[in-house]
Enzyme design. Structure first.
Site, PDB file in Angstrom:
ATOM      1  CG  MET A  14       3.393   0.275   1.383  1.00  6.90           C
ATOM      2  SD  MET A  14       4.473   1.821   1.783  1.00  6.90           S
ATOM      3  CE  MET A  14       6.300   1.794   1.755  1.00  6.90           C
ATOM      4  N   PRO A  15       1.185  -1.852  -0.121  1.00  8.32           N
ATOM      5  CG  PRO A  15      -1.041  -2.960  -0.644  1.00  8.32           C
ATOM      6  CD  PRO A  15      -0.042  -2.532   0.932  1.00  8.32           C
ATOM      7  CB  THR A  16       3.884   0.430  -3.855  1.00  9.92           C
ATOM      8  OG1 THR A  16       4.704   0.689  -2.628  1.00  9.92           O
ATOM      9  CG2 THR A  16       5.420   1.456  -4.677  1.00  9.92           C
ATOM     10  CD  GLU A  54       2.956   4.729  -0.142  1.00  9.00           C
ATOM     11  OE1 GLU A  54       2.425   6.484  -1.416  1.00  9.00           O
ATOM     12  OE2 GLU A  54       3.308   4.920   1.052  1.00  9.00           O
TER      13      GLU A  54
END
Length: 62
Positions: free
Chosen positions: A1-3, A40
């Site tokens: 998941m890219p944050t 995110e």
């Protein structure tokens, strides 16, 4: 998941943050091929007195 963490001087309008989060999400989905739900975005509001460039606090700049 890219944050993605975005540091900005405090005082930005909530609508501008919303628009920026949508744009960052769309581009992340386009480039990385992930789902929007995986992206995110965290906004960190920073006071000008807590940020310096070239040894000078932003709160001291005119």
């Amino acid at each position: 998941m890219p944050t993605i963490t975005v540091q900005l001087f405090e005082g930005r309008d909530t609508n501008k943050k919303r628009e920026y989060a949508q744009a960052l999400t769309a581009e992340t989905v386009r480039v990385l091929g992930c789902k929007p739900e995986a992206v995110e975005v965290i906004f960190v509001d920073v006071k000008r007195e807590n940020w310096a460039s070239a040894g000078e606090l932003w709160s001291d700049k005119s």
